[in-house]
Each structure stands twice: as structure tokens, then as C-alpha cells.
Design a protein around this motif. Structure first.
Motif, short mmCIF file in Angstrom:
data_model
loop_
_atom_site.label_atom_id
_atom_site.label_comp_id
_atom_site.label_asym_id
_atom_site.label_seq_id
_atom_site.Cartn_x
_atom_site.Cartn_y
_atom_site.Cartn_z
N UNK A 65 1.13 -1.26 0.12
CA UNK A 65 0.11 0.14 0.13
C UNK A 65 0.82 0.86 -0.23
N UNK A 66 1.66 0.92 0.91
CA UNK A 66 2.90 2.52 1.31
C UNK A 66 3.56 3.01 -0.26
N UNK A 67 3.80 2.07 -1.37
CA UNK A 67 4.81 1.89 -3.26
C UNK A 67 3.49 2.64 -3.48
N UNK A 68 2.30 0.96 -4.22
CA UNK A 68 1.16 1.17 -4.66
C UNK A 68 1.30 3.18 -4.31
N UNK A 69 0.50 4.18 -3.94
CA UNK A 69 -0.18 5.01 -3.29
C UNK A 69 0.69 6.64 -2.96
N UNK B 232 -4.35 4.37 -10.28
CA UNK B 232 -3.82 3.86 -9.46
C UNK B 232 -4.17 2.08 -9.11
N UNK B 233 -4.26 1.96 -10.45
CA UNK B 233 -4.34 0.13 -10.82
C UNK B 233 -3.01 -0.02 -11.10
N UNK B 234 -1.75 1.04 -12.03
CA UNK B 234 -0.57 0.18 -12.85
C UNK B 234 0.21 0.09 -10.93
N UNK B 235 0.13 1.18 -10.52
CA UNK B 235 1.39 1.19 -9.34
C UNK B 235 0.78 0.24 -8.88
N UNK B 236 -0.51 -0.60 -7.78
CA UNK B 236 -0.45 -1.81 -7.49
C UNK B 236 -0.21 -2.61 -8.19
N UNK B 237 -0.58 -3.07 -9.39
CA UNK B 237 -0.44 -4.40 -10.33
C UNK B 237 1.39 -4.54 -10.59
N UNK B 238 2.11 -3.94 -10.47
CA UNK B 238 3.75 -3.84 -10.91
C UNK B 238 4.26 -3.81 -8.66
N UNK B 239 3.74 -2.84 -7.91
CA UNK B 239 4.12 -3.06 -7.02
C UNK B 239 3.75 -4.69 -5.88
N UNK B 240 2.47 -5.28 -6.81
CA UNK B 240 2.30 -6.48 -6.50
C UNK B 240 3.47 -7.36 -6.82
N UNK B 241 4.24 -7.26 -7.72
CA UNK B 241 5.03 -8.20 -8.38
C UNK B 241 6.00 -8.67 -7.26
#
Length: 308
Positions: A101-105, A147-156
Motif C-alpha cells: 500500500x505504501x509504495x502503490x499510493x 491507481x491500478x498500474x502501481x498496485x499491479x506493479x508493486x504486487x510483483x
């Protein structure tokens, strides 16, 4: 480690004399958290209520402020609990969630600032095309992607870190940031390469795009009449101040993992507090003071409150 539930706990070792000043820390952080929520949502509500603020620029500002509240909500509740606890611990899975959450946001903020820069570019440099380019559909797509692009990328990297063996259960910090990589026995090459790619896509590219866009706006406004220059200064300056502030804090976060234990504990705590205290309050203050229309509605709101 809890053997019955098979849960691995991490000790947050970044606190400085927390047992001595726990109640002082708690009161300060709780006060700041309330201020963050009130300041950000006050401006968001003003944008929601007043029809003359239902423009793309103000919608993106509202999105940025909501992003700040979500960013704070990911950190403050756990931090407040830690101040009142005998042990400052967090489960590894929860730590990874907070990291995500920290890096996604954080990355979303860069993308939102990039979208705001594009909005200002179209408004100032292509005013006749602005209504056809910045439609409701375009705004919705920009917000979803931000909001979606960072959330998907950070999930990796989070997924890659989930099953990695830990050689240390003590984290040099008060929140789960990229210092969690120092806990792992082996530094994953795949994760490191992906991390660099992620940094370039979600931070460096948006930053360069923003700089290029505002440089272009500066050139166009310099060649135009006084009204265009005034409009550019009034609407672009707040975005640039927020960008500079956030970029400096991000630069610290990126370098902190490289320095590891060489970075003094007190200095690390102060810099981390800058990220979680200063920036979420900086956004509403800057936009509240520097954006003419928002400032006007804020003054009316405070005048009505005093009259009552």
C-alpha cells in the motif's frame, strides 16, 4: 515466530526511546492524523459541493488529497498502536501488505501529478481543444490507471518476497518500507531488476514527463499575453511545489536501503517522520492557499463558521 499459527513477527526497531516518550509520541501523532484527515477532506468536500470546482484540475486535486488520506490510513493506526504497546512488532504478511500500500499510493501520487501536468498543458497550450480532450471518460481512465498500474506493479516484488527466507527479524524502521529487503538472506536478482524497472516506469518517467510538460508551459506562457502567464503561475506553482517536496522524500526512501545500518537511527526516524507527517499535510495547505478558487471557498467557510 508463533509456532502454533506459523506466523513470523518482525520487530520494528526504528523507534527512539519509545518507552520513555510513548504518550508524547501518541498525542502528537494522533493530533497530526486528525489534522491530515480534516484538512484533506475539507478541500475534497468543497470540490464535491461547489459546481464551479467540478473541473478536471480540481477533480485531480481531490484525487491527490484522497490518495494522501489513504496513504496515512495505511501507517497511522499501526503506528499509534505501537506507541502504546510494550513490543513494536508486526507479522511479516502484514508488513508486506503495508509495504504494498505504501509504495502503490506513493507511485500513484507521481502518476496523478503527471496527469495534472498534462491537464495544465492542454488547458494553457491548447485551450480550444481542452473540452474535447479532457472529457469525463478521459478523467475516469486517468484516475483508474493512476491507481491500478502501481498496485499491479508493486504486487510483483511483494509476491517474490513472500516466500523468501528471512535471516533477520529486526527491521530498521517504524514502518515497512524498502528496508524489508535487508531482512532477507539472499538478495533476489529478479526482484532487484524488476525494482529498477518499476522505479523507472512509475517514478522517473512521470517525473521527466512533468518537468518536460511544465517547461513547455513556461515557454508557451512566456510568449503569450500577461493573462496566460498569470494563469500558468497560479495553477502550475502549487503542483511544482508538491512535486519537489514529494521527489525529495522519495529520493530519501530509495537511498535508505543502500545505506542500511550506516544511517543513524535518530536521523532515520526524523526522515521517516518527514514522509508520514509533513507531506500529507503539505498537499492540502498548498492547494488551499495557492489555488485561488479553493482559497476563496475556504475563506467563505471559515467566515460562516465565525458568524455562527
Amino acid at each position: 515466530m508463533d509456532d502454533e499459527l506459523n506466523i513470523t513477527y518482525i520487530t520494528l526497531d526504528g523507534h527512539v526511546e519509545v518507552h520513555k516518550y510513548r504518550y508524547l509520541y501518541f498525542v502528537i501523532m494522533l493530533t497530526v492524523y486528525i489534522l491530515i484527515i480534516c484538512c484533506n477532506f475539507t478541500i475534497v468536500c468543497l470540490i464535491w459541493i461547489h459546481n464551479n470546482l467540478h473541473e478536471p484540475m480540481y477533480i485531480f486535486i481531490a484525487a491527490l488529497l484522497i490518495n494522501s488520506v489513504l496513504f496515512s490510513a495505511n501507517i497511522y493506526p499501526k503506528l499509534l498502536i505501537d506507541f502504546l504497546s510494550e513490543k513494536q512488532i508486526i507479522s511479516y504478511s502484514t508488513c508486506l501488505f503495508q509495504f504494498h500500500i505504501f509504495y502503490s499510493l506513493g507511485c500513484s501520487e507521481f502518476l496523478l501529478l503527471a496527469v495534472m501536468a498534462y491537464d495544465r498543458y492542454v488547458s494553457i497550450c491548447k485551450p480550444l481543444q481542452y473540452p474535447t480532450i479532457m472529457t469525463k471518460t478521459t478523467i475516469s481512465i486517468f484516475l483508474c490507471l493512476a491507481w491500478l498500474i502501481p498496485a499491479c506493479h508493486i504486487a510483483v516484488p511483494v509476491i517474490l518476497s513472500a516466500d523468501m527466507k528471512l535471516c533477520s527479524l529486526s527491521l530498521n524502521g517504524i514502518i515497512c518500507n524498502n528496508s524489508i529487503y535487508n531482512l532477507h538472506c539472499v538478495n533476489s536478482r529478479v526482484r532487484s531488476i524488476f525494482g529498477v524497472i518499476l522505479l523507472i516506469i512509475t517514478a522517473l518517467f512521470p517525473f521527466l514527463f512533468i518537468v518536460f510538460t511544465y517547461a513547455r508551459i513556461l515557454v508557451v506562457s512566456y510568449r503569450s499575453c500577461r493573462n496566460v502567464r498569470k494563469k500558468a503561475a497560479q495553477t502550475c506553482l502549487p503542483h511544482l511545489l508538491v512535486l519537489i517536496s514529494f521527489s525529495c522524500l522519495c529520493a530519501y526512501d530509495v537511498t535508505i536501503v543502500r545505506l542500511g545500518s550506516e544511517f543513524p537511527k535518530t536521523a532515520r526516524l526524523i526522515m521517516t517522520l518527514q514522509v508520514i507527517l509533513y507531506h500529507p499535510l503539505f498537499n492540502p495547505i498548498i492547494y488551499g492557499l495557492k489555488m485561488k478558487e479553493i482559497s476563496k471557498h475556504l475563506k467563505k467557510l471559515f467566515c460562516q463558521t465565525k458568524a455562527m
